[in-house]
Scaffold this motif. Structure first.
Motif, PDB file in Angstrom:
ATOM      1  N   VAL A  45      -5.337  54.317  12.453  1.00 25.30           N
ATOM      2  CA  VAL A  45      -4.216  53.439  12.360  1.00 25.30           C
ATOM      3  C   VAL A  45      -4.240  52.863  10.764  1.00 25.30           C
ATOM      4  CG1 VAL A  45      -3.926  53.335  14.705  1.00 25.30           C
ATOM      5  CG2 VAL A  45      -5.225  51.527  13.497  1.00 25.30           C
ATOM      6  N   PRO A  46      -2.951  52.430  10.440  1.00 24.66           N
ATOM      7  CA  PRO A  46      -3.112  51.574   9.136  1.00 24.66           C
ATOM      8  C   PRO A  46      -3.414  50.194   9.383  1.00 24.66           C
ATOM      9  CG  PRO A  46      -0.911  52.018  10.055  1.00 24.66           C
ATOM     10  CD  PRO A  46      -1.735  52.977  10.618  1.00 24.66           C
ATOM     11  N   VAL A  47      -3.778  49.697   8.403  1.00 21.95           N
ATOM     12  CA  VAL A  47      -4.336  48.079   8.566  1.00 21.95           C
ATOM     13  C   VAL A  47      -3.548  47.305   7.486  1.00 21.95           C
ATOM     14  CG1 VAL A  47      -6.114  46.414   8.413  1.00 21.95           C
ATOM     15  CG2 VAL A  47      -6.449  48.917   9.379  1.00 21.95           C
ATOM     16  N   GLU A  48      -2.953  46.203   7.873  1.00 20.37           N
ATOM     17  CA  GLU A  48      -2.091  45.643   6.843  1.00 20.37           C
ATOM     18  C   GLU A  48      -2.722  44.324   6.393  1.00 20.37           C
ATOM     19  OE1 GLU A  48       1.779  44.781   8.611  1.00 20.37           O
ATOM     20  OE2 GLU A  48       2.212  46.882   8.708  1.00 20.37           O
ATOM     21  N   TYR A  49      -2.746  44.159   4.970  1.00 21.06           N
ATOM     22  CA  TYR A  49      -3.327  43.043   4.482  1.00 21.06           C
ATOM     23  C   TYR A  49      -2.156  42.130   3.616  1.00 21.06           C
ATOM     24  CZ  TYR A  49      -7.992  44.672   5.259  1.00 21.06           C
ATOM     25  OH  TYR A  49      -8.936  45.186   5.935  1.00 21.06           O
ATOM     26  N   LYS A  50      -2.385  41.112   3.212  1.00 21.94           N
ATOM     27  CA  LYS A  50      -1.277  40.323   2.606  1.00 21.94           C
ATOM     28  C   LYS A  50      -0.946  40.950   1.251  1.00 21.94           C
ATOM     29  CE  LYS A  50      -0.118  35.680   1.321  1.00 21.94           C
ATOM     30  NZ  LYS A  50      -0.195  34.382   1.004  1.00 21.94           N
ATOM     31  N   GLY A  51       0.001  41.552   1.178  1.00 22.81           N
ATOM     32  CA  GLY A  51       0.661  42.197   0.145  1.00 22.81           C
ATOM     33  C   GLY A  51       0.032  43.702  -0.239  1.00 22.81           C
ATOM     34  N   ALA A  52      -0.520  44.066   0.942  1.00 24.72           N
ATOM     35  CA  ALA A  52      -1.234  45.544   0.581  1.00 24.72           C
ATOM     36  C   ALA A  52      -1.322  45.976   2.221  1.00 24.72           C
ATOM     37  CB  ALA A  52      -2.523  45.433   0.046  1.00 24.72           C
ATOM     38  N   GLU A  53      -1.292  47.480   2.047  1.00 22.50           N
ATOM     39  CA  GLU A  53      -1.485  48.255   3.453  1.00 22.50           C
ATOM     40  C   GLU A  53      -2.522  49.442   3.067  1.00 22.50           C
ATOM     41  OE1 GLU A  53       0.677  51.107   6.618  1.00 22.50           O
ATOM     42  OE2 GLU A  53       1.852  49.839   5.056  1.00 22.50           O
ATOM     43  N   ILE A  54      -3.646  49.282   3.968  1.00 19.60           N
ATOM     44  CA  ILE A  54      -4.726  50.119   3.927  1.00 19.60           C
ATOM     45  C   ILE A  54      -4.196  51.341   4.700  1.00 19.60           C
ATOM     46  CG2 ILE A  54      -7.256  50.776   3.994  1.00 19.60           C
ATOM     47  CD1 ILE A  54      -6.500  48.638   1.901  1.00 19.60           C
ATOM     48  N   PRO A  55      -4.140  52.624   4.425  1.00 21.35           N
ATOM     49  CA  PRO A  55      -3.827  53.638   5.277  1.00 21.35           C
ATOM     50  C   PRO A  55      -5.012  53.868   5.919  1.00 21.35           C
ATOM     51  CG  PRO A  55      -4.473  54.565   3.228  1.00 21.35           C
ATOM     52  CD  PRO A  55      -4.384  53.140   2.911  1.00 21.35           C
ATOM     53  N   PRO A  56      -4.790  54.951   7.302  1.00 25.97           N
ATOM     54  CA  PRO A  56      -5.851  55.043   8.093  1.00 25.97           C
ATOM     55  C   PRO A  56      -6.679  56.169   7.541  1.00 25.97           C
ATOM     56  CG  PRO A  56      -3.894  56.371   8.903  1.00 25.97           C
ATOM     57  CD  PRO A  56      -3.450  55.190   7.769  1.00 25.97           C
ATOM     58  N   ASP A  94      -8.034  59.147   7.724  1.00 26.31           N
ATOM     59  CA  ASP A  94      -7.330  60.522   7.719  1.00 26.31           C
ATOM     60  C   ASP A  94      -6.380  60.621   6.732  1.00 26.31           C
ATOM     61  OD1 ASP A  94      -5.577  59.446   9.293  1.00 26.31           O
ATOM     62  OD2 ASP A  94      -5.105  61.249  10.368  1.00 26.31           O
ATOM     63  N   ARG A  95      -6.074  59.657   6.063  1.00 23.86           N
ATOM     64  CA  ARG A  95      -4.739  59.601   4.908  1.00 23.86           C
ATOM     65  C   ARG A  95      -5.238  59.102   3.909  1.00 23.86           C
ATOM     66  NH1 ARG A  95      -1.367  62.942   7.461  1.00 23.86           N
ATOM     67  NH2 ARG A  95      -0.819  62.110   9.412  1.00 23.86           N
ATOM     68  N   ARG A  96      -6.515  58.732   3.720  1.00 23.77           N
ATOM     69  CA  ARG A  96      -6.878  58.393   2.439  1.00 23.77           C
ATOM     70  C   ARG A  96      -7.330  59.608   1.588  1.00 23.77           C
ATOM     71  NH1 ARG A  96     -11.143  53.862   4.985  1.00 23.77           N
ATOM     72  NH2 ARG A  96      -9.479  52.624   6.259  1.00 23.77           N
ATOM     73  N   ARG A  97      -7.569  59.528   0.289  1.00 24.77           N
ATOM     74  CA  ARG A  97      -7.877  60.584  -0.651  1.00 24.77           C
ATOM     75  C   ARG A  97      -9.031  61.370  -0.369  1.00 24.77           C
ATOM     76  NH1 ARG A  97      -9.407  58.267  -6.683  1.00 24.77           N
ATOM     77  NH2 ARG A  97     -10.920  56.767  -5.818  1.00 24.77           N
ATOM     78  N   SER A  98     -10.042  60.991  -0.127  1.00 20.96           N
ATOM     79  CA  SER A  98     -10.948  61.720   0.318  1.00 20.96           C
ATOM     80  C   SER A  98     -10.826  62.832   1.106  1.00 20.96           C
ATOM     81  CB  SER A  98     -12.370  60.887   0.736  1.00 20.96           C
ATOM     82  OG  SER A  98     -13.536  61.588   0.913  1.00 20.96           O
ATOM     83  N   TYR A  99      -9.877  62.695   2.106  1.00 21.31           N
ATOM     84  CA  TYR A  99      -9.698  63.802   3.044  1.00 21.31           C
ATOM     85  C   TYR A  99      -8.566  64.568   2.945  1.00 21.31           C
ATOM     86  CZ  TYR A  99     -13.129  60.933   5.508  1.00 21.31           C
ATOM     87  OH  TYR A  99     -14.105  60.270   5.864  1.00 21.31           O
ATOM     88  N   GLN A 100      -7.736  64.484   1.695  1.00 26.37           N
ATOM     89  CA  GLN A 100      -6.414  65.254   1.381  1.00 26.37           C
ATOM     90  C   GLN A 100      -6.853  66.462   0.989  1.00 26.37           C
ATOM     91  OE1 GLN A 100      -3.584  63.717   1.837  1.00 26.37           O
ATOM     92  NE2 GLN A 100      -5.016  62.118   2.781  1.00 26.37           N
TER      93      GLN A 100
END
Length: 242
Positions: A223-234, A236-242
């Motif tokens: 699941v995506p994680v939200e930070y102030k002014g930014a969002e970290i994708p889950p 399986d959506r990060r570039r290492s797994y593309q």
């Protein structure tokens, strides 16, 4: 820098041996046995930079003398267990540990002898865990048992390997009651079936969960994680797994 100057007396830069030029942009070659988790086809480095390469060391049978008490343990087991030659696939000594690789169908018998024989007395099974060697072994699902002799202050490892197609081996709960929940966890996470277990049900995931999350070919999800002014994708959506 090189200690040897050129004709002009200026030291020449030398690339250190084993360095990867252009890192982190350069992707090191990957071997099938070093495949990463969750379908990653790279080096196994989940940082996304591809700079981590872990060479897989072959597991070779140790030659005697092993050193320490390891020879005494083998001799005592061989004397107490007539089926030793058929049950033990190989003996490995690595990183100060003695590992007996046991045929899956013999694991409960070996544990019984290790516990009951007066020269062995491995009374405690402190851990039963699963390992998935995806791409490295036809019997890729391994079960690792950590045994302790409180009488003689000794520790050994047992390891048994099964295939995904037939992931069965006997339960050792009748010998070591502490293995009850540990076998359930290995079943839940890896799909390893311990025949004869009194209640082999899931222990971490819901009863109707499909699949076994710690197998290396299991889809990652997240699941995506939200930070102030930014969002970290889950994951399986990060570039290492593309």
């Amino acid at each position: 820098m090189s200690d040897k100057p050129n004709d002009g007396g200026v030291p020449l830069p030398v690339v250190p041996a084993g360095a990867t030029s252009g890192a982190p942009a350069e992707q090191p070659p990957a071997s099938p046995a070093g495949r990463g988790m969750f379908g990653n086809q790279g080096t196994g480095d989940v940082s996304g930079y591809g700079g981590l390469v872990r060479p897989r060391q072959p597991v070779e049978e140790a030659s005697r003398p092993y050193g320490g008490y390891f020879d005494e343990v083998r001799d005592a087991l061989e004397e107490a267990y007539p089926a030793f030659a058929d049950a033990i696939e190989k003996v490995v000594v690595d990183r100060g540990e003695l590992t007996l690789h046991v045929r899956p169908e013999r694991i409960a018998e070996v544990c019984q002898v290790l516990r009951d024989d007066l020269a062995l007395r491995f009374e405690l099974c402190s851990s039963v865990s699963g390992v998935d060697y995806l791409g490295a072994d036809e019997r890729r699902l391994h079960v690792v048992y950590l045994l302790t002799s409180m009488t003689y202050r000794r520790r050994i490892r047992l390891e048994a390997a099964v295939s995904v197609e037939s992931p069965h081996l006997p339960s050792v709960t009748a010998v070591y009651p502490t293995a009850d929940w540990q076998e359930r966890e290995a079943y839940d996470m890896f799909g390893i079936v311990f025949d004869g277990h009194p209640n082999l049900t899931r222990i971490l995931m819901p009863d109707d969960w499909e699949g076994h999350p710690q197998r290396k070919d299991y889809p990652l999800g997240g699941v995506p994680v939200e930070y102030k002014g930014a969002e970290i994708p889950p994951p399986d959506r990060r570039r290492s797994y593309q």
